[in-house]
Every structure is written in C-alpha cells, then in structure tokens.
Design a protein around this motif. Sequence first.
Motif, PDB file in Angstrom:
ATOM      1  N   GLN A   1     -23.202 -17.505  10.726  1.00 57.60           N
ATOM      2  CA  GLN A   1     -24.356 -17.298  11.589  1.00 57.60           C
ATOM      3  C   GLN A   1     -24.724 -15.812  11.716  1.00 57.60           C
ATOM      4  O   GLN A   1     -24.837 -15.283  12.814  1.00 57.60           O
ATOM      5  N   LEU A   2     -24.943 -15.141  10.605  1.00 58.19           N
ATOM      6  CA  LEU A   2     -25.235 -13.706  10.663  1.00 58.19           C
ATOM      7  C   LEU A   2     -26.632 -13.405  11.192  1.00 58.19           C
ATOM      8  O   LEU A   2     -26.862 -12.349  11.780  1.00 58.19           O
ATOM      9  N   GLY A   3     -27.582 -14.288  10.977  1.00 60.94           N
ATOM     10  CA  GLY A   3     -28.947 -14.007  11.404  1.00 60.94           C
ATOM     11  C   GLY A   3     -29.198 -14.252  12.879  1.00 60.94           C
ATOM     12  O   GLY A   3     -30.272 -13.916  13.386  1.00 60.94           O
ATOM     13  N   GLY A   4     -28.254 -14.809  13.570  1.00 65.72           N
ATOM     14  CA  GLY A   4     -28.398 -15.093  14.993  1.00 65.72           C
ATOM     15  C   GLY A   4     -27.617 -16.332  15.370  1.00 65.72           C
ATOM     16  O   GLY A   4     -27.420 -17.231  14.538  1.00 65.72           O
ATOM     17  N   PRO A   5     -27.146 -16.416  16.607  1.00 58.61           N
ATOM     18  CA  PRO A   5     -26.341 -17.563  17.031  1.00 58.61           C
ATOM     19  C   PRO A   5     -27.170 -18.834  17.139  1.00 58.61           C
ATOM     20  O   PRO A   5     -28.369 -18.807  17.403  1.00 58.61           O
ATOM     21  N   ARG A   6     -26.508 -19.951  16.906  1.00 58.60           N
ATOM     22  CA  ARG A   6     -27.129 -21.265  17.072  1.00 58.60           C
ATOM     23  C   ARG A   6     -26.056 -22.232  17.526  1.00 58.60           C
ATOM     24  O   ARG A   6     -24.878 -21.886  17.607  1.00 58.60           O
ATOM     25  N   SER A   7     -26.451 -23.455  17.839  1.00 61.21           N
ATOM     26  CA  SER A   7     -25.486 -24.445  18.301  1.00 61.21           C
ATOM     27  C   SER A   7     -24.431 -24.700  17.222  1.00 61.21           C
ATOM     28  O   SER A   7     -24.690 -24.549  16.028  1.00 61.21           O
ATOM     29  N   VAL A   8     -23.254 -25.071  17.663  1.00 61.21           N
ATOM     30  CA  VAL A   8     -22.134 -25.300  16.751  1.00 61.21           C
ATOM     31  C   VAL A   8     -21.721 -26.767  16.834  1.00 61.21           C
ATOM     32  O   VAL A   8     -21.340 -27.248  17.898  1.00 61.21           O
ATOM     33  N   PRO A   9     -21.792 -27.511  15.729  1.00 54.04           N
ATOM     34  CA  PRO A   9     -21.363 -28.915  15.743  1.00 54.04           C
ATOM     35  C   PRO A   9     -19.900 -29.048  16.152  1.00 54.04           C
ATOM     36  O   PRO A   9     -19.087 -28.135  15.951  1.00 54.04           O
ATOM     37  N   ASP A  10     -19.558 -30.203  16.688  1.00 50.35           N
ATOM     38  CA  ASP A  10     -18.208 -30.420  17.195  1.00 50.35           C
ATOM     39  C   ASP A  10     -17.143 -30.286  16.127  1.00 50.35           C
ATOM     40  O   ASP A  10     -16.004 -29.909  16.415  1.00 50.35           O
ATOM     41  N   ASP A  11     -17.476 -30.631  14.859  1.00 52.32           N
ATOM     42  CA  ASP A  11     -16.460 -30.607  13.810  1.00 52.32           C
ATOM     43  C   ASP A  11     -16.352 -29.253  13.116  1.00 52.32           C
ATOM     44  O   ASP A  11     -15.658 -29.124  12.115  1.00 52.32           O
TER      45      ASP A  11
ATOM     46  N   LEU B   1     -23.180 -24.356   3.188  1.00 51.68           N
ATOM     47  CA  LEU B   1     -24.411 -23.904   2.538  1.00 51.68           C
ATOM     48  C   LEU B   1     -25.300 -23.271   3.591  1.00 51.68           C
ATOM     49  O   LEU B   1     -25.571 -23.876   4.638  1.00 51.68           O
ATOM     50  N   ARG B   2     -25.751 -22.065   3.325  1.00 53.80           N
ATOM     51  CA  ARG B   2     -26.686 -21.393   4.225  1.00 53.80           C
ATOM     52  C   ARG B   2     -27.954 -21.031   3.482  1.00 53.80           C
ATOM     53  O   ARG B   2     -28.183 -21.469   2.379  1.00 53.80           O
ATOM     54  N   ASP B   3     -28.803 -20.198   4.079  1.00 56.71           N
ATOM     55  CA  ASP B   3     -30.146 -19.945   3.585  1.00 56.71           C
ATOM     56  C   ASP B   3     -30.154 -19.461   2.139  1.00 56.71           C
ATOM     57  O   ASP B   3     -29.387 -18.583   1.765  1.00 56.71           O
ATOM     58  N   VAL B   4     -31.074 -20.003   1.361  1.00 53.97           N
ATOM     59  CA  VAL B   4     -31.195 -19.609  -0.035  1.00 53.97           C
ATOM     60  C   VAL B   4     -31.579 -18.149  -0.152  1.00 53.97           C
ATOM     61  O   VAL B   4     -31.171 -17.449  -1.077  1.00 53.97           O
ATOM     62  N   ASP B   5     -32.382 -17.621   0.809  1.00 56.25           N
ATOM     63  CA  ASP B   5     -32.815 -16.222   0.745  1.00 56.25           C
ATOM     64  C   ASP B   5     -31.754 -15.255   1.249  1.00 56.25           C
ATOM     65  O   ASP B   5     -31.993 -14.056   1.344  1.00 56.25           O
ATOM     66  N   VAL B   6     -30.571 -15.759   1.594  1.00 56.93           N
ATOM     67  CA  VAL B   6     -29.407 -14.977   2.010  1.00 56.93           C
ATOM     68  C   VAL B   6     -29.628 -14.278   3.350  1.00 56.93           C
ATOM     69  O   VAL B   6     -28.830 -13.463   3.781  1.00 56.93           O
ATOM     70  N   ASP B   7     -30.727 -14.571   4.047  1.00 56.35           N
ATOM     71  CA  ASP B   7     -30.929 -13.977   5.369  1.00 56.35           C
ATOM     72  C   ASP B   7     -30.128 -14.710   6.437  1.00 56.35           C
ATOM     73  O   ASP B   7     -29.937 -14.199   7.537  1.00 56.35           O
ATOM     74  N   VAL B   8     -29.680 -15.898   6.151  1.00 55.66           N
ATOM     75  CA  VAL B   8     -28.861 -16.695   7.073  1.00 55.66           C
ATOM     76  C   VAL B   8     -29.531 -16.749   8.447  1.00 55.66           C
ATOM     77  O   VAL B   8     -28.936 -16.386   9.445  1.00 55.66           O
ATOM     78  N   THR B   9     -30.771 -17.172   8.496  1.00 53.59           N
ATOM     79  CA  THR B   9     -31.535 -17.201   9.734  1.00 53.59           C
ATOM     80  C   THR B   9     -30.981 -18.247  10.698  1.00 53.59           C
ATOM     81  O   THR B   9     -30.378 -19.239  10.267  1.00 53.59           O
ATOM     82  N   PRO B  10     -31.173 -18.054  12.005  1.00 54.58           N
ATOM     83  CA  PRO B  10     -30.571 -18.966  12.984  1.00 54.58           C
ATOM     84  C   PRO B  10     -30.960 -20.424  12.796  1.00 54.58           C
ATOM     85  O   PRO B  10     -30.152 -21.318  13.028  1.00 54.58           O
ATOM     86  N   ASP B  11     -32.210 -20.691  12.384  1.00 55.31           N
ATOM     87  CA  ASP B  11     -32.654 -22.070  12.229  1.00 55.31           C
ATOM     88  C   ASP B  11     -32.794 -22.471  10.766  1.00 55.31           C
ATOM     89  O   ASP B  11     -33.498 -23.411  10.426  1.00 55.31           O
ATOM     90  N   GLY B  12     -32.128 -21.765   9.883  1.00 53.20           N
ATOM     91  CA  GLY B  12     -32.266 -22.019   8.449  1.00 53.20           C
ATOM     92  C   GLY B  12     -31.371 -23.140   7.952  1.00 53.20           C
ATOM     93  O   GLY B  12     -30.774 -23.901   8.717  1.00 53.20           O
ATOM     94  N   VAL B  13     -31.264 -23.210   6.625  1.00 47.01           N
ATOM     95  CA  VAL B  13     -30.484 -24.253   5.962  1.00 47.01           C
ATOM     96  C   VAL B  13     -29.026 -24.204   6.400  1.00 47.01           C
ATOM     97  O   VAL B  13     -28.437 -23.133   6.519  1.00 47.01           O
ATOM     98  N   ARG B  14     -28.468 -25.382   6.636  1.00 49.50           N
ATOM     99  CA  ARG B  14     -27.039 -25.448   6.994  1.00 49.50           C
ATOM    100  C   ARG B  14     -26.522 -26.831   6.603  1.00 49.50           C
ATOM    101  O   ARG B  14     -26.928 -27.831   7.164  1.00 49.50           O
ATOM    102  N   ARG B  15     -25.613 -26.848   5.615  1.00 52.20           N
ATOM    103  CA  ARG B  15     -25.028 -28.101   5.159  1.00 52.20           C
ATOM    104  C   ARG B  15     -23.569 -27.884   4.821  1.00 52.20           C
ATOM    105  O   ARG B  15     -23.144 -26.755   4.538  1.00 52.20           O
ATOM    106  N   TRP B  16     -22.829 -28.986   4.832  1.00 46.60           N
ATOM    107  CA  TRP B  16     -21.416 -28.954   4.468  1.00 46.60           C
ATOM    108  C   TRP B  16     -21.145 -30.001   3.398  1.00 46.60           C
ATOM    109  O   TRP B  16     -22.024 -30.776   3.033  1.00 46.60           O
ATOM    110  N   CYS B  17     -19.941 -30.020   2.907  1.00 48.53           N
ATOM    111  CA  CYS B  17     -19.566 -31.045   1.927  1.00 48.53           C
ATOM    112  C   CYS B  17     -19.729 -32.433   2.569  1.00 48.53           C
ATOM    113  O   CYS B  17     -19.465 -32.598   3.768  1.00 48.53           O
ATOM    114  N   PRO B  18     -20.111 -33.427   1.800  1.00 50.21           N
ATOM    115  CA  PRO B  18     -20.420 -34.751   2.392  1.00 50.21           C
ATOM    116  C   PRO B  18     -19.226 -35.481   2.960  1.00 50.21           C
ATOM    117  O   PRO B  18     -19.394 -36.368   3.783  1.00 50.21           O
TER     118      PRO B  18
END
Length: 261
Positions: free
Chosen positions: A37-47, A238-255
């Motif tokens: 979360q370098l671009g700003g804090p956001r909610s953190v999933p329980d897992d 997985l975070r933002d493709v543009d490497v800015d890691v924005t607070p509301d950007g892409v966020r995925r984990w392994c399935p």
Amino acid sequence: MKRLLVLLVAQLLLGGAGPTYAATVQPLPVGTRADYQLGGPRSVPDDVGIVVRDRRAPAAGRYDVCYVNGFQTQPDEQRFWKRHPRLVLRQGGRPVVDSAWGEQLLDLRTAAKRAALARIVAGWTRGFAARGYEAVELDNLDSFTRSRRLLTNRHAAAYARLLVRDAHRAGLAVAQKNRAGWDGRTVGFDFAVAEECGRYGECGAYAAVYGRRVVAVEYRAADLDRTCAHHADLAVVLRDVDVDVTPDGVRRWCPTSTGAS
C-alpha cells in the motif's frame, strides 16, 4: 512483557526455519497474504496478515512493514537533502539521478559518509518502531547499478550492514528489496520484498535464501498467474500495472493459497 513472551514462544516454534533474532525483533510471518500500500492506506481484508506502507500509520492487528528509500532520495524530500549536500552522490558537481524516478543517489563511497547516512536512517527507523511497525523495507539496494560506476556492490553491502544493525537495535526486522541472486543474510537481512520476481524468473532465487519469508509484488496479471503457479507458498500480491500502487488500484492474490497454509 506479554509481547516479549509471545515473541520468544514464536521463535521457539519456528526453530531453525530462519535467522536468529534479538528478543524484540519479530520475524515475518508465513502462511498469510500480504498487501502493498505505498500509494496510500486502504482497508485490509481479514486474510491479509502483512501490510507494507509508506511511512503512514500501521494497519492495526497486522504485521506492518514500513517502506523507506534507504539508498536514494525521495522526490518530495529535496529540501532535506539540500541541507546534506555532501551525502548526495555527484559527478562533475551535479547529483547523480535515477532517471526512472527522479531520485538522487546517496553517496556510499566512504566509511564516514556511510556512517553519517546510517545515522539519518536510524532516526527514521526508530520512529517507525515507535509508531508500531514490526519491520522496515529498505528500497534501492541496487542503486550502485545506476551510479555511473561511482558506487560498487561492496559499498552497498557495507552500508546495508549499518542500516540492518540499527533497525535491529530498534526492534525491527529488515527486508532485502530486490537484487535477486545476492544473499542478504550476509549483512543481516531477515526477509525479502521482491518486485516482479515472476516476470523476471527470480522468485526461486529469493526463496532459496529466505524460504517462505518473501513478499512477491507483481504488476502484470500474467506474472501473478506465473508466480502463483510456481510459488504460491510465498506471499504474492498483484498491484497497479503503472507501479504507482494507488490506494484504490488493482489488488489481487493467488486464487487458492497465496502463502496460506
């Protein structure tokens, strides 16, 4: 006292799975997901049990890693470094700049300069510990590769040893950031944060050194899939493709597991 006892028990349970820590340093947990979360804090999933943030408030109830640029300047801190001009690497009187980020390289060429820089960074890391972080990620360990041959890997290793020593004294574990193929344990690093190790085929190199104590950050969906297929026992995100890691950007984990056991 309660926190100290918990840490000691955790170390006994981990046994020989990692390096030996001072009683106040908590190892990076395994078997949990990580968020970046370098671009700003956001909610953190329980897992998600590991959260990396850029000097912001730590995420309550998680293993918190504070990002800091230990080997180059931050673009928004030019006023600070203008007060320390002799600690910035120069060629022909002009600062040597990482053109990709507009960051000036720090001058690691002498023991005196490394000591002076380490004192500055030590002040930051003590502040991170006081705010409740468990670890620190020191970015740009490989700045010597962009130094126009003014810096060497030996300069970087000598300086890293000082930074790790001071962080451990503050009670923080320390992440080796990038530089696959180098064993950061030789200077005391405790775990790794690896950007795009799936893209460049480097995840195995980090795992060979740190086992499951690796946070793997990918910026392309195909690389996330590749890393998950071969290294799902690591903490992969997985975070933002543009490497800015924005607070509301892409966020995925392994399935399936993403490091979860």
